[in-house]
Design a protein around this motif. Structure first.
Motif, PDB file in Angstrom:
ATOM      1  N   UNK A 524       0.832  -1.205   0.000  1.00 61.26           N
ATOM      2  CA  UNK A 524       0.000   0.000   0.000  1.00 61.26           C
ATOM      3  C   UNK A 524       0.869   1.259   0.000  1.00 61.26           C
ATOM      4  N   UNK A 525       1.097   1.857  -1.161  1.00 60.97           N
ATOM      5  CA  UNK A 525       1.727   3.182  -1.179  1.00 60.97           C
ATOM      6  C   UNK A 525       0.703   4.246  -0.796  1.00 60.97           C
ATOM      7  N   UNK A 526       1.165   5.385  -0.293  1.00 56.63           N
ATOM      8  CA  UNK A 526       0.266   6.468   0.127  1.00 56.63           C
ATOM      9  C   UNK A 526       0.703   7.790  -0.493  1.00 56.63           C
ATOM     10  N   UNK A 527       0.486   7.964  -1.807  1.00 49.79           N
ATOM     11  CA  UNK A 527       0.876   9.233  -2.440  1.00 49.79           C
ATOM     12  C   UNK A 527      -0.007  10.384  -1.973  1.00 49.79           C
ATOM     13  N   UNK A 528       0.566  11.590  -1.938  1.00 51.44           N
ATOM     14  CA  UNK A 528      -0.140  12.805  -1.539  1.00 51.44           C
ATOM     15  C   UNK A 528      -0.041  13.810  -2.692  1.00 51.44           C
ATOM     16  N   UNK A 529      -1.072  13.900  -3.536  1.00 48.54           N
ATOM     17  CA  UNK A 529      -0.977  14.749  -4.731  1.00 48.54           C
ATOM     18  C   UNK A 529      -0.991  16.235  -4.433  1.00 48.54           C
ATOM     19  N   UNK A 530      -1.609  16.672  -3.325  1.00 50.58           N
ATOM     20  CA  UNK A 530      -1.641  18.093  -2.993  1.00 50.58           C
ATOM     21  C   UNK A 530      -2.484  18.923  -3.945  1.00 50.58           C
ATOM     22  N   UNK A 531      -3.483  18.307  -4.568  1.00 46.92           N
ATOM     23  CA  UNK A 531      -4.351  19.038  -5.493  1.00 46.92           C
ATOM     24  C   UNK A 531      -5.715  18.348  -5.555  1.00 46.92           C
ATOM     25  N   UNK A 532      -6.658  19.029  -6.158  1.00 47.01           N
ATOM     26  CA  UNK A 532      -8.026  18.533  -6.344  1.00 47.01           C
ATOM     27  C   UNK A 532      -8.711  18.222  -5.015  1.00 47.01           C
ATOM     28  N   UNK A 533      -8.255  18.830  -3.945  1.00 42.68           N
ATOM     29  CA  UNK A 533      -8.872  18.594  -2.639  1.00 42.68           C
ATOM     30  C   UNK A 533      -8.545  17.247  -2.038  1.00 42.68           C
ATOM     31  N   UNK A 534      -7.569  16.512  -2.612  1.00 44.42           N
ATOM     32  CA  UNK A 534      -7.200  15.183  -2.127  1.00 44.42           C
ATOM     33  C   UNK A 534      -6.014  15.314  -1.175  1.00 44.42           C
ATOM     34  N   UNK A 535      -6.172  14.827   0.043  1.00 42.13           N
ATOM     35  CA  UNK A 535      -5.070  14.850   1.003  1.00 42.13           C
ATOM     36  C   UNK A 535      -4.141  13.666   0.797  1.00 42.13           C
ATOM     37  N   UNK A 536      -4.683  12.466   0.625  1.00 43.44           N
ATOM     38  CA  UNK A 536      -3.853  11.282   0.421  1.00 43.44           C
ATOM     39  C   UNK A 536      -4.646  10.270  -0.391  1.00 43.44           C
ATOM     40  N   UNK A 537      -3.943   9.551  -1.281  1.00 45.47           N
ATOM     41  CA  UNK A 537      -4.534   8.445  -2.017  1.00 45.47           C
ATOM     42  C   UNK A 537      -4.043   7.138  -1.414  1.00 45.47           C
ATOM     43  N   UNK A 538      -4.881   6.104  -1.457  1.00 42.09           N
ATOM     44  CA  UNK A 538      -4.558   4.831  -0.821  1.00 42.09           C
ATOM     45  C   UNK A 538      -4.778   3.677  -1.791  1.00 42.09           C
ATOM     46  N   UNK A 539      -3.914   3.513  -2.778  1.00 46.05           N
ATOM     47  CA  UNK A 539      -3.977   2.292  -3.580  1.00 46.05           C
ATOM     48  C   UNK A 539      -3.475   1.112  -2.751  1.00 46.05           C
ATOM     49  N   UNK A 540      -4.093  -0.042  -2.939  1.00 46.19           N
ATOM     50  CA  UNK A 540      -3.754  -1.193  -2.105  1.00 46.19           C
ATOM     51  C   UNK A 540      -3.900  -2.470  -2.920  1.00 46.19           C
ATOM     52  N   UNK A 541      -2.959  -3.393  -2.706  1.00 50.30           N
ATOM     53  CA  UNK A 541      -3.064  -4.734  -3.279  1.00 50.30           C
ATOM     54  C   UNK A 541      -2.774  -5.737  -2.182  1.00 50.30           C
ATOM     55  N   UNK A 542      -3.691  -6.699  -2.004  1.00 49.94           N
ATOM     56  CA  UNK A 542      -3.545  -7.742  -0.996  1.00 49.94           C
ATOM     57  C   UNK A 542      -3.786  -9.088  -1.664  1.00 49.94           C
ATOM     58  N   UNK A 543      -2.941 -10.041  -1.369  1.00 45.73           N
ATOM     59  CA  UNK A 543      -3.117 -11.413  -1.838  1.00 45.73           C
ATOM     60  C   UNK A 543      -3.090 -12.342  -0.637  1.00 45.73           C
ATOM     61  N   UNK A 544      -4.105 -13.208  -0.519  1.00 41.83           N
ATOM     62  CA  UNK A 544      -4.202 -14.160   0.580  1.00 41.83           C
ATOM     63  C   UNK A 544      -4.367 -15.557  -0.018  1.00 41.83           C
ATOM     64  N   UNK A 545      -3.438 -16.446   0.296  1.00 44.55           N
ATOM     65  CA  UNK A 545      -3.496 -17.825  -0.170  1.00 44.55           C
ATOM     66  C   UNK A 545      -3.596 -18.738   1.056  1.00 44.55           C
ATOM     67  N   UNK A 546      -4.572 -19.642   1.031  1.00 44.89           N
ATOM     68  CA  UNK A 546      -4.775 -20.570   2.138  1.00 44.89           C
ATOM     69  C   UNK A 546      -4.784 -21.991   1.594  1.00 44.89           C
TER      70      UNK A 546
END
Length: 749
Positions: A524-546
């Motif tokens: 999960x990176x947390x980029x902060x664009x500082x524009x368009x009223x966005x404070x932080x973006x939260x893209x996330x990738x999770x993989x669970x293998x059982x």
């Protein structure tokens, strides 16, 4: 058909993205993060000399007494949000002093606009979302555990215990085991509105805290102010954006505390309870009355070690559980809410971290004590708990005896937990849990060792190895977990592996699934664009293998998410999940719907939005179309909250699941309406009405609480459960009703 499997190549492919992301972040950020998060640097740069006074101030929220001019003044605060390192946009002053038996903190908040505050209830959910002042105390200077106190402009109070710096929780329904919000310390606070902002006074008795038994000592301390309308957070000792106030290793220092007085360190809290109950089954109604009494005792063996004793324990005042619709094969997690089990609960914890897929193994779970499998309370005759710290040694022992109930014999529960702090923020420990029936010879035991290793301020490695012994079971009784997590302003990365053999049977724990090996990657990176009223973006990738114990794949979950946190506090989230489930046995998903064994691939999409929780009227919704095993399912979630006045708030929630399967269709509805009325911070009323269509049950719980003096309460509790009679439409039949009045009184010596 060839069986899917998890090979070494697959595991390597999972680890590659984590390592490729973590190693550059580790190398590039090592020098900066060490300098920004060096505990000794923070403790040295931010210091408050303890000022002792010979009398106590009047705790009325006004700092107009000359006594406050003797206190040490803190007035340099810097932002974390929105502009890290910038000066606070509004002036803040904090004054600190003590008189031996009590720590006093005075707070002045200048504000160019009216503050945002509507919550009056003690420990109210919204206190942290509105304007507030927070203080945290690391009394052992161990950079791990702390006490946290919060006050709002209306004088509303919130407190909690912090363990392991609050690390261990993430998004999900199971809560954070290292933040104990339910703890109620004995302290006082008062706040006042001024022409230029607001002021507050806090009085924290030494007897409420645990600390070393030394004549002169220093504590970790830090302060936080939240200005809600600006979505601004400021600290005295700076905290990077990845963390919160619970990061006590970055706190400053309160130095030179001398001859602290805890009195005799003995507290007695008797209770008396009376009430009536009505139970209806068919046309027969059984009515009864009850009267009872009991006692809680707390004694400080040393300044850092506390003994608690409870006799004829009663939990009538505990809030009811939130209704949930369970459309899975596994047990749902419900948090502990009973007072005796909450204080210092984190000292007993050996568990996998909460993750996106939920908690996999909590080796000691107090809801297994005094609650039947159907959720009914069973009598607790007596209990003893010894918790605290001696030097670098953490000690936690508990012994509970329950009475016979529901045709089952009483049981004794014994748990002992020892850990030792090593290095600056690492720990090694062990756990023993023993459950023994009073008759019949049944027993269940859990033995575990665990390690928390922090080689870098951003990197935490945790592991445990456990074994269970159960009468009638032998072999295949081991379980272990290994987790490595990287947390910085720019990245959240984790790898987690859990192995629970077929006969791993922690009956006094929460372990919803055994006979598995489960691996999880979280990027999960947390980029902060500082524009368009966005404070932080939260893209996330999770993989669970059982897999099962032979390596055969039984479950796979791939989670893709992109979320946006806005400057105004709103939150927008998009996600997509892909699932594989292998069912070796059929399972009942609804009363008349059974899913057959077999292999299933399905997926879901979700879009959700939540407005700023600090708004007087806030709302949220989620829409989730999906396939579900070999059918279709659509989930809709709606919630809204209205702060009508500072005293009155309403919260409504509704979740609907429409499921269409070849073997049958059904609709699961869960709804609730919560009403909170608090005429003052010491008096509150809460009612919760809930409906669950799967159980065809309406339930209402109402609780009135009056704190007539610190630590002493009067409760009036009403509970009712109504179930729809079979074959009778549009009617409800009362199953049981209960009205109880409980009074407690705290004697402190």
């Amino acid at each position: 058909m060839r069986r899917p499997h998890c090979s070494h190549a697959l595991l390597g492919s999972l680890l590659a993205p984590l390592l490729s992301a973590a190693l550059p972040a580790f190398v590039a950020g090592q020098d900066a993060s060490v300098s920004a998060e060096n505990p000794s640097s923070s403790r040295a740069l931010f210091q408050i000399p303890a000022v002792r006074v010979d009398r106590s101030p009047t705790v009325d929220g006004l700092l107009d007494e000359e006594l406050w001019q003797q206190a040490f003044l803190v007035d340099a605060f810097v932002q974390q949000e929105p502009s890290e390192g910038a000066p606070a946009s509004e002036r803040t002053e904090v004054r600190v002093m003590y008189d031996g038996s009590t720590l006093y903190i005075g707070f002045t908040a200048w504000d160019s606009s009216p503050f945002v505050a509507t919550e009056m209830r003690r420990d109210g959910d919204r206190i942290l979302d509105e304007d507030n002042f927070q203080v945290i105390l690391d009394t052992f200077m161990d950079s791990r555990s702390a006490y946290m106190f919060v006050v709002s402009p209306l004088g509303a109070m919130l407190d909690q215990q912090v363990f392991e710096e609050g690390v261990g929780g993430s998004r999900g329904p199971t809560g954070n085991p290292n933040l104990n919000r339910e703890w109620d310390g004995v302290w006082r606070a008062s706040a006042r509105t001024t022409a230029n902002g607001w002021t507050a006074e806090l009085a924290i008795p030494m007897i409420t805290l645990r600390f070393p038994n030394t004549p002169v000592q220093s504590w970790g301390i830090n302060f936080q102010r939240t200005t809600s309308r600006k979505n601004e957070t400021v600290f005295w000792a700076p905290i990077p954006k990845a963390y919160g106030l619970t990061r006590v290793s970055l706190a400053g220092t309160l130095t030179g505390l001398e001859s602290l007085d805890r009195g005799r360190d003995l507290r007695l809290k008797p209770y008396a309870i009376a009430g009536g109950r009505s139970d209806k089954s068919g046309r027969a109604t059984d009515r009864s009355t009850s009267r009872d009494a009991g006692l809680d005792l707390k004694y400080g063996i040393t300044a850092g070690l506390n003994l608690d004793l409870t006799l004829n324990t009663d939990f009538a005042q505990a809030e009811v559980d939130d209704e949930q619709a369970n459309l899975t094969r596994f047990a749902l997690f419900f948090p502990e809410k009973r007072d005796f089990f909450l204080e210092n609960a984190g000292q007993f914890t050996v568990a996998t971290a909460q993750s996106f897929g939920g908690r996999m193994a909590d080796l000691f779970f107090t809801r297994r004590i005094g609650i039947s499998e159907t959720g009914q309370p069973t009598p607790i005759l007596a209990g003893l708990r010894l918790t605290g710290k001696i030097g670098r040694n953490n000690i936690a022992v508990m012994d509970i005896q329950t009475d016979d109930a529901f045709g089952n014999p009483g049981e004794n529960f014994f748990v002992a937990r020892y850990s030792r702090d090593v290095l600056s923020r690492s720990r090694v420990g062990a756990l023993v849990v023993n459950k023994h029936a009073s008759s019949g010879g049944h027993y269940n035991r859990t033995f575990a060792s665990d390690l928390v290793y922090v080689p870098h301020p951003n990197l935490t490695v945790t592991t445990f190895l456990a074994s269970t012994w159960t009468r009638g079971l032998s072999g295949d009784n081991l379980g272990w977990n290994l987790r490595a997590a990287w947390l910085s302003e720019s990245w959240r990365l984790a790898f987690d592996h859990t192995d629970l053999q077929d006969n791993f049977n922690a009956e006094v724990g929460f372990v919803p699934r055994v006979g598995i090996r489960r691996s999880q990657i979280h990027i999960e990176p947390n980029p902060r664009p500082g524009r368009y009223g966005i404070r932080v973006m939260e893209p996330m990738w999770i993989a669970i293998y059982t897999t099962d114990q032979t390596g055969r794949l039984v479950s796979r979950h791939l989670h893709y998410m992109y979320a946006f946190r806005f400057e105004n506090g709103a939150y927008l989230n998009f996600w997509h999940n892909r699932y594989f489930e292998r069912l070796d046995d059929p399972f009942r998903v609804a009363p008349d719907v059974v899913i057959s064994s077999g292999d299933y691939n399905f997926h879901d999409w979700r879009v959700s939005f939540d407005s700023s929780p600090s708004r007087r009227v806030n709302f949220g919704f989620a829409w989730e179309p999906q396939t579900f095993y070999d059918g279709d399912r659509t989930d809709i979630t709606l919630n809204t909250g209205v702060r009508v006045t500072p005293q009155l708030a309403l919260v409504g929630r509704y979740t609907k699941s429409d499921v269409d399967l070849p073997v049958g269709s059904f609709q699961a509805d869960v709804g609730s309406l919560q009403v909170d009325y608090a005429p003052s911070p010491n008096m509150s009323f809460r009612s919760i009405t809930q409906y669950n269509s799967l159980s065809e049950q309406w339930s209402t719980s109402a609780r009135f609480r009056y704190i007539y003096r610190p630590g002493s309460d009067i409760y009036v509790v009403y509970d009712e459960v109504r179930r729809t009679p079979t074959g009778v439409a549009n009617q409800s039949e009362s199953r049981n009703r209960q009205l109880l009045i409980k009074m407690t009184y705290l004697f402190s010596f």
